[in-house]
Design an enzyme around this catalytic site. Structure first.
Site, mmCIF file in Angstrom:
data_model
loop_
_atom_site.group_PDB
_atom_site.id
_atom_site.type_symbol
_atom_site.label_atom_id
_atom_site.label_comp_id
_atom_site.label_asym_id
_atom_site.label_seq_id
_atom_site.Cartn_x
_atom_site.Cartn_y
_atom_site.Cartn_z
ATOM 1 N N ASN A 154 45.357 -7.802 -13.051
ATOM 2 C CA ASN A 154 45.746 -8.944 -12.215
ATOM 3 C C ASN A 154 46.609 -9.977 -12.937
ATOM 4 O O ASN A 154 47.386 -10.679 -12.290
ATOM 5 C CB ASN A 154 44.466 -9.617 -11.682
ATOM 6 C CG ASN A 154 44.727 -11.019 -11.176
ATOM 7 O OD1 ASN A 154 45.212 -11.209 -10.064
ATOM 8 N ND2 ASN A 154 44.451 -12.028 -12.001
ATOM 9 N N TYR A 170 60.774 -11.532 -11.685
ATOM 10 C CA TYR A 170 59.464 -11.369 -11.030
ATOM 11 C C TYR A 170 59.451 -10.163 -10.083
ATOM 12 O O TYR A 170 58.639 -9.243 -10.262
ATOM 13 C CB TYR A 170 59.065 -12.675 -10.336
ATOM 14 C CG TYR A 170 57.686 -12.633 -9.713
ATOM 15 C CD1 TYR A 170 56.551 -12.542 -10.502
ATOM 16 C CD2 TYR A 170 57.512 -12.660 -8.335
ATOM 17 C CE1 TYR A 170 55.278 -12.484 -9.933
ATOM 18 C CE2 TYR A 170 56.254 -12.621 -7.752
ATOM 19 C CZ TYR A 170 55.138 -12.534 -8.563
ATOM 20 O OH TYR A 170 53.883 -12.468 -7.992
HETATM 21 P P1 NAD Z 1 47.427 -17.879 -11.598
HETATM 22 O O1 NAD Z 1 48.572 -18.460 -12.338
HETATM 23 O O2 NAD Z 1 46.519 -18.764 -10.823
HETATM 24 O O3 NAD Z 1 46.540 -16.958 -12.580
HETATM 25 C C1 NAD Z 1 47.154 -16.082 -13.461
HETATM 26 C C2 NAD Z 1 46.144 -15.470 -14.379
HETATM 27 O O4 NAD Z 1 46.861 -14.631 -15.326
HETATM 28 C C3 NAD Z 1 45.370 -16.503 -15.206
HETATM 29 O O5 NAD Z 1 44.024 -16.082 -15.318
HETATM 30 C C4 NAD Z 1 46.034 -16.441 -16.579
HETATM 31 O O6 NAD Z 1 45.134 -16.713 -17.642
HETATM 32 C C5 NAD Z 1 46.494 -14.994 -16.639
HETATM 33 N N1 NAD Z 1 47.624 -14.869 -17.551
HETATM 34 C C6 NAD Z 1 48.848 -15.426 -17.420
HETATM 35 N N2 NAD Z 1 49.591 -15.142 -18.508
HETATM 36 C C7 NAD Z 1 48.813 -14.396 -19.325
HETATM 37 C C8 NAD Z 1 49.005 -13.797 -20.598
HETATM 38 N N3 NAD Z 1 50.147 -13.915 -21.275
HETATM 39 N N4 NAD Z 1 47.975 -13.086 -21.136
HETATM 40 C C9 NAD Z 1 46.813 -12.964 -20.473
HETATM 41 N N5 NAD Z 1 46.576 -13.500 -19.271
HETATM 42 C C10 NAD Z 1 47.552 -14.210 -18.711
HETATM 43 O O7 NAD Z 1 48.081 -16.773 -10.657
HETATM 44 P P2 NAD Z 1 47.591 -16.076 -9.300
HETATM 45 O O8 NAD Z 1 48.351 -16.676 -8.185
HETATM 46 O O9 NAD Z 1 46.107 -15.994 -9.222
HETATM 47 O O10 NAD Z 1 48.233 -14.614 -9.521
HETATM 48 C C11 NAD Z 1 47.464 -13.502 -9.937
HETATM 49 C C12 NAD Z 1 48.274 -12.247 -9.675
HETATM 50 O O11 NAD Z 1 48.620 -12.170 -8.296
HETATM 51 C C13 NAD Z 1 49.613 -12.206 -10.451
HETATM 52 O O12 NAD Z 1 49.841 -10.882 -10.899
HETATM 53 C C14 NAD Z 1 50.631 -12.592 -9.397
HETATM 54 O O13 NAD Z 1 51.915 -12.066 -9.673
HETATM 55 C C15 NAD Z 1 50.022 -11.978 -8.161
HETATM 56 N N6 NAD Z 1 50.475 -12.575 -6.898
HETATM 57 C C16 NAD Z 1 50.187 -13.871 -6.588
HETATM 58 C C17 NAD Z 1 50.629 -14.376 -5.365
HETATM 59 C C18 NAD Z 1 50.334 -15.785 -4.958
HETATM 60 O O14 NAD Z 1 50.871 -16.224 -3.903
HETATM 61 N N7 NAD Z 1 49.491 -16.523 -5.652
HETATM 62 C C19 NAD Z 1 51.374 -13.571 -4.495
HETATM 63 C C20 NAD Z 1 51.654 -12.255 -4.855
HETATM 64 C C21 NAD Z 1 51.194 -11.763 -6.069
#
Ligand code: NAD
Length: 245
Positions: A88, A153
């Site tokens: 994730n 991205y």
């Molecule tokens: P967020 O920024 O709230 O959380 C991201 C998580 O990734 C955090 O726990 C952080 O510690 C971890 N992370 C970031 N960089 C890191 C690194 N270098 N090493 C280890 N861990 C790392 O993001 P989110 O919105 O919860 O997104 C989670 C996933 O869902 C991502 O892959 C994102 O691309 C995907 N996503 C999110 C959305 C959205 O609208 N929020 C939409 C589509 C996809």
């Protein structure tokens, strides 16, 4: 739905990842969550006190095969099996092509794609030694349409779909299912960081009329990890309210 199973959730400290961690714990799994820093991992664990016997935290460099292999081995040693990997962790980008540095492009490839490869390889090696398991990757709605800036991205999320479908075919013989969840606009810090007008414009184009919640996405991760999805592999499951752009 996951009683007796052990899961690792990368980027499990907040947002969608933290919702997956909670969902898996509520459904009986042992869970190891990872984050980029010890402090954020400990902060997340502090919110999960009621599950303290079934949850642990790790902060390996997700692009370092040795650190990841050691971390995953410690999970199997503590809980006795390694059944589910939720890839994730991810970062987003809105940088225009004209301003994009190679360093920034490499960083997003590292965390959104290279880490998926490194973690999947380490997990598959452990799963092959038992009676299989499952890997669930995090794609995005942008893997359908691209986006108007931050090309790194969508590039990584198209690649996540590719590695998902390929590993599903490669690892089926070992009893390992590989799927992805493609969230739409979901209410997390990643979305809070976007300009308000951008979120409003995207929300207006969602047929279900509102952004998703982290729990909506976590429910898909639960289904795909469970025995209810035992004949489902190679799928990218959209959880996006039918958004088209
Ligand atoms: P967020 O920024 O709230 O959380 C991201 C998580 O990734 C955090 O726990 C952080 O510690 C971890 N992370 C970031 N960089 C890191 C690194 N270098 N090493 C280890 N861990 C790392 O993001 P989110 O919105 O919860 O997104 C989670 C996933 O869902 C991502 O892959 C994102 O691309 C995907 N996503 C999110 C959305 C959205 O609208 N929020 C939409 C589509 C996809």
């Amino acid at each position: 739905m996951l009683k007796g199973k052990t899961a690792v959730v990368t980027g499990g400290t907040r947002g969608i990842g933290f919702a997956i961690v909670k969902k898996y714990l509520e459904n009986g799994a042992n869970v190891a969550l990872t984050g980029s820093r010890q402090e954020t991992v400990e902060k997340a664990l502090a919110q999960l006190g009621e599950y303290k016997d079934r949850v642990m935290g790790l902060w390996p460099d997700l692009c370092d095969p040795k650190e990841v292999a050691d971390a995953f081995a410690s999970v199997k040693e503590k809980f006795g099996s390694f059944d589910i990997l939720a890839n994730n962790a991810g970062i987003s980008s809105r940088t225009s092509l004209y301003d994009y540095t190679l360093e920034e492009f490499s960083k997003i490839i590292d965390i959104n794609l290279k880490a998926v490869f490194v973690c999947s390889q380490a997990a598959a090696r452990l799963m092959e030694d038992q009676d299989g398991g499952c890997i669930i990757n995090t794609s995005s709605m942008v893997a359908e349409y691209g986006q108007p800036s931050g090309c790194g991205y969508p590039a990584t999320k198209f690649a996540v779909n590719g590695i998902t479908r390929s590993l599903a075919r490669e690892l089926a013989k070992d009893g390992i299912r590989v799927n992805a969840v493609a969230p739409g606009v979901t209410n997390t810090d990643m979305v809070a960081a976007l300009p308000e007008e951008m979120v409003a414009r995207i929300s207006a184009g969602i047929p279900l009329g509102h952004p998703g919640e982290p729990e909506d996405v976590a429910n898909a991760f639960l289904y795909l990890a469970s025995d209810m999805a035992s004949y489902v592999t190679g799928v990218v499951l959209r959880v996006d309210g039918a958004v088209m752009n």
